[in-house]
Motif scaffolding. Sequence first.
Motif, short mmCIF file in Angstrom:
data_model
loop_
_atom_site.label_atom_id
_atom_site.label_comp_id
_atom_site.label_asym_id
_atom_site.label_seq_id
_atom_site.Cartn_x
_atom_site.Cartn_y
_atom_site.Cartn_z
N THR A 123 0.74 12.14 -9.73
CA THR A 123 -0.13 13.32 -9.68
C THR A 123 0.61 14.55 -9.19
O THR A 123 -0.02 15.54 -8.84
N GLY A 124 1.93 14.49 -9.14
CA GLY A 124 2.69 15.65 -8.70
C GLY A 124 2.61 15.89 -7.21
O GLY A 124 2.67 17.02 -6.75
N GLY A 125 2.46 14.84 -6.43
CA GLY A 125 2.41 14.98 -4.98
C GLY A 125 1.03 15.26 -4.45
O GLY A 125 0.81 15.29 -3.25
N GLN A 126 0.06 15.47 -5.33
CA GLN A 126 -1.29 15.79 -4.88
C GLN A 126 -2.06 14.49 -4.76
O GLN A 126 -2.30 13.80 -5.74
N THR A 127 -2.47 14.12 -3.56
CA THR A 127 -3.17 12.86 -3.35
C THR A 127 -4.65 13.06 -3.07
O THR A 127 -5.40 12.10 -3.09
N GLY A 128 -5.07 14.24 -2.80
CA GLY A 128 -6.47 14.50 -2.49
C GLY A 128 -6.94 15.76 -3.19
O GLY A 128 -6.24 16.32 -4.04
N LEU A 140 0.82 -1.21 0.00
CA LEU A 140 0.00 0.00 0.00
C LEU A 140 0.86 1.26 0.00
O LEU A 140 0.51 2.25 -0.64
N MET A 141 1.97 1.22 0.73
CA MET A 141 2.85 2.38 0.79
C MET A 141 3.42 2.68 -0.60
O MET A 141 3.44 3.83 -1.05
N GLU A 142 3.87 1.65 -1.30
CA GLU A 142 4.44 1.85 -2.63
C GLU A 142 3.40 2.42 -3.59
O GLU A 142 3.68 3.34 -4.35
N ARG A 143 2.18 1.87 -3.54
CA ARG A 143 1.13 2.40 -4.41
C ARG A 143 0.83 3.86 -4.11
O ARG A 143 0.63 4.67 -5.01
N GLY A 152 1.25 9.43 -5.73
CA GLY A 152 1.65 10.81 -5.45
C GLY A 152 2.63 11.32 -6.48
O GLY A 152 2.57 12.48 -6.89
N ALA A 153 3.55 10.47 -6.93
CA ALA A 153 4.51 10.89 -7.95
C ALA A 153 3.82 11.14 -9.28
O ALA A 153 4.16 12.07 -10.01
#
Length: 166
Positions: free
Chosen positions: A64-69, A53-56, A61-62
């Motif tokens: 989407t440019g660090g944007q996860t939400g 899960l951490m890798e996914r 994040g990579a």
Amino acid sequence: MNRQTIGYALVFVFGLMAALQTALAIRYNLFFLLIAGLFALSAYLIWYHVSGLMERRVRQGAATGGQTGPRGGFGAGPREQRFREARRGPSGNAGGTDWTRRAPTSTEGPTPREAYQILDLGTDADDAEIRKAYREKVKSVHPDTADGDEEEFKRVTNAYERLTEQ
């Protein structure tokens, strides 16, 4: 034994230690509850890593440019809008700092031929000659010198960047 099996074994051991410390906290002293919390947190983090899960999450994040939400947060609103507002001075005109500046792309700035001319070099110059010519030219046009010119300094810097990016 593979890494995933070892990882899950560690999760089991840390979880078991958390349960044991919780039992000790109930029986003897609440201080053991703090230790139990640390073991439980460690077990969770190891599981989060081993399960993938951490890798996914990192890859997402990579991508989407660090944007996860969703965008927003304190001072909510799109980031570009806030930067545009920050650039405006008190009277509303664009007199403030330019927050949207970025490095020139390969389509911006001088062409390689123009860059060689700006640095007074031939097209067969190697990296050492380019660096030497750039340093000499910058000494004479740097804005901090007596006869320096900021625009010329930017031109020389852009020319150097053009020649070193290839």
